[in-house]
Design a protein around this motif. Structure first.
Motif, PDB file in Angstrom:
ATOM      1  N   ALA A  12       1.062  10.322   2.121  1.00 28.92           N
ATOM      2  CA  ALA A  12      -0.326   9.838   0.699  1.00 28.92           C
ATOM      3  C   ALA A  12      -2.349  10.858   0.729  1.00 28.92           C
ATOM      4  O   ALA A  12      -2.399  10.915   2.129  1.00 28.92           O
ATOM      5  CB  ALA A  12      -0.921   8.359   1.692  1.00 28.92           C
ATOM      6  N   LEU A  80       4.218   7.958   3.441  1.00 25.65           N
ATOM      7  CA  LEU A  80       4.885   7.638   1.927  1.00 25.65           C
ATOM      8  C   LEU A  80       5.855   8.413   1.613  1.00 25.65           C
ATOM      9  O   LEU A  80       7.103   7.894   0.715  1.00 25.65           O
ATOM     10  CB  LEU A  80       3.551   7.845   0.585  1.00 25.65           C
ATOM     11  CG  LEU A  80       4.397   8.070  -0.231  1.00 25.65           C
ATOM     12  CD1 LEU A  80       4.618   6.032  -1.222  1.00 25.65           C
ATOM     13  CD2 LEU A  80       2.625   8.286  -1.576  1.00 25.65           C
ATOM     14  N   VAL A  83       9.619   7.789   2.065  1.00 27.50           N
ATOM     15  CA  VAL A  83       9.876   6.599   0.776  1.00 27.50           C
ATOM     16  C   VAL A  83      10.613   7.041  -0.566  1.00 27.50           C
ATOM     17  O   VAL A  83      11.322   7.198  -0.731  1.00 27.50           O
ATOM     18  CB  VAL A  83       9.200   5.632   0.827  1.00 27.50           C
ATOM     19  CG1 VAL A  83       9.077   4.994  -0.666  1.00 27.50           C
ATOM     20  CG2 VAL A  83       8.995   4.296   1.789  1.00 27.50           C
ATOM     21  N   ALA A 108       7.005   6.362   9.768  1.00 25.51           N
ATOM     22  CA  ALA A 108       7.428   5.105   8.456  1.00 25.51           C
ATOM     23  C   ALA A 108       8.443   4.302   8.608  1.00 25.51           C
ATOM     24  O   ALA A 108      10.055   4.532   9.129  1.00 25.51           O
ATOM     25  CB  ALA A 108       7.707   5.960   6.967  1.00 25.51           C
ATOM     26  N   ASP A 158      -1.160   6.534  -4.487  1.00 25.38           N
ATOM     27  CA  ASP A 158      -0.352   6.882  -2.920  1.00 25.38           C
ATOM     28  C   ASP A 158      -0.048   6.368  -2.777  1.00 25.38           C
ATOM     29  O   ASP A 158       0.724   5.046  -1.990  1.00 25.38           O
ATOM     30  CB  ASP A 158      -0.555   7.718  -2.972  1.00 25.38           C
ATOM     31  CG  ASP A 158      -0.142   9.643  -2.914  1.00 25.38           C
ATOM     32  OD1 ASP A 158       0.284   9.047  -4.212  1.00 25.38           O
ATOM     33  OD2 ASP A 158      -0.721  10.734  -1.992  1.00 25.38           O
ATOM     34  N   HIS A 162       2.863   2.462  -1.949  1.00 22.26           N
ATOM     35  CA  HIS A 162       3.298   2.625  -1.399  1.00 22.26           C
ATOM     36  C   HIS A 162       3.874   1.062  -0.871  1.00 22.26           C
ATOM     37  O   HIS A 162       4.742   0.278  -0.450  1.00 22.26           O
ATOM     38  CB  HIS A 162       2.641   3.247   0.404  1.00 22.26           C
ATOM     39  CG  HIS A 162       3.439   3.307   1.158  1.00 22.26           C
ATOM     40  ND1 HIS A 162       3.563   4.135   2.226  1.00 22.26           N
ATOM     41  CD2 HIS A 162       4.636   2.632   1.878  1.00 22.26           C
ATOM     42  CE1 HIS A 162       4.168   3.995   3.284  1.00 22.26           C
ATOM     43  NE2 HIS A 162       4.988   3.183   3.054  1.00 22.26           N
ATOM     44  N   TYR A 165       5.946  -1.379  -2.980  1.00 16.13           N
ATOM     45  CA  TYR A 165       7.531  -0.265  -2.870  1.00 16.13           C
ATOM     46  C   TYR A 165       8.214  -1.533  -2.416  1.00 16.13           C
ATOM     47  O   TYR A 165       7.881  -2.736  -1.706  1.00 16.13           O
ATOM     48  CB  TYR A 165       7.077   0.558  -2.085  1.00 16.13           C
ATOM     49  CG  TYR A 165       8.520   1.360  -2.203  1.00 16.13           C
ATOM     50  CD1 TYR A 165       9.418   1.872  -2.789  1.00 16.13           C
ATOM     51  CD2 TYR A 165       9.211   1.098  -0.129  1.00 16.13           C
ATOM     52  CE1 TYR A 165      10.913   1.975  -2.571  1.00 16.13           C
ATOM     53  CE2 TYR A 165      10.022   1.597  -0.294  1.00 16.13           C
ATOM     54  CZ  TYR A 165      11.311   2.088  -1.355  1.00 16.13           C
ATOM     55  OH  TYR A 165      12.183   2.458  -0.660  1.00 16.13           O
TER      56      TYR A 165
END
Length: 239
Positions: A12, A80, A83, A108, A158, A162, A165
């Motif tokens: 991010a 991020l 992902v 993550a 960002d 996230h 999401y």
């Protein structure tokens, strides 16, 4: 030696320049390719995107073009970026493209884990404090008022991306996944990292490197060595 393209998706608020030094650190045969997203660096004039699906649609043409130049592709992302790398791998699989040689997700939790609202909507100072406390990392650029004004919209977009999401519904990827964290990471523990196991029908491995949530700032060579070793089946990390 044929090279493997390593597509690197930024965390991010970061841009592709974060990965440029990795090119000189990467082992022979590993071609580091930073992914440039709208709203930063050479794409500064474009508005930042706020949905993972929009980012995936934006970068896929470039990904396909670069992938065609190599014998194999792997994807890396931190926070991020993990992902984004996961969703791009899923889209490539859905299109019937050759399966990536590996997906490397760093710092993550698994994609089904809900980040939830936290920082989005907070005033600027509180927003930055929240993000810094969560990551255990201070972005030096934000100490400069001019840079802060330029970069804050990207970081906000960002973080919002996230937080909202939700993973696309799909079968498990037929791609080996390696999940990596810093050994002192207070944000992503071993159990949360292991959630990625549920998203691959291929091999899964987890790995730890020294440091906190942003361990990759201090140990990029070790990380690239781990990635290269995993691609060549030389990583003895715990399953």
């Amino acid at each position: 030696m044929t090279s493997t393209l390593l597509l690197c998706f930024p965390h991010a608020g970061a841009g592709p320049s974060f990965f440029v030094p990795w090119r000189s650190l990467a082992p022979a045969g590993l071609d580091v390719a930073p992914v440039a997203l709208p709203g930063r660096e050479q794409r500064l004039a474009e508005p930042p995107l706020r949905r993972v699906a929009d980012v995936v649609a934006d970068v896929l043409p470039w990904v396909r073009e670069r992938a065609a130049e190599h014998q194999g592709v792997a994807l890396f992302g931190h926070g991020l970026g993990a992902v984004l790398a996961f969703e791009v791998a899923g889209r490539l699989a859905a299109e019937g493209a050759p399966a990536p040689r590996g997906l490397f997700v760093s710092g993550a939790a698994g994609p089904a884990s809900r980040l939830g609202p936290g920082a989005t909507g907070l005033p600027d100072a509180e927003f930055l404090d929240h993000v810094e406390r969560a990551e255990g990392y201070r972005r030096p650029a934000f100490d400069n008022p001019a840079l802060r004004m330029a970069l804050l919209p990207v970081l906000r977009a960002d973080i919002a991306m996230h937080e909202r999401y939700r993973p696309a519904a799909r079968r498990r990827l037929n791609v080996p996944i390696t999940a990596i964290r810093g050994s002192q990471d207070q944000l992503i523990g071993a159990e949360r990292l292991a959630q990625w196991r549920d998203h691959t029908a291929a091999d899964f491995r987890s790995a730890c490197l020294p440091g906190g949530h942003m361990y990759l700032l201090d140990f990029p060579a070790a990380l690239l060595g781990l990635i290269d070793g995993r691609l060549h089946h030389r990583v003895p990390s715990a399953r």
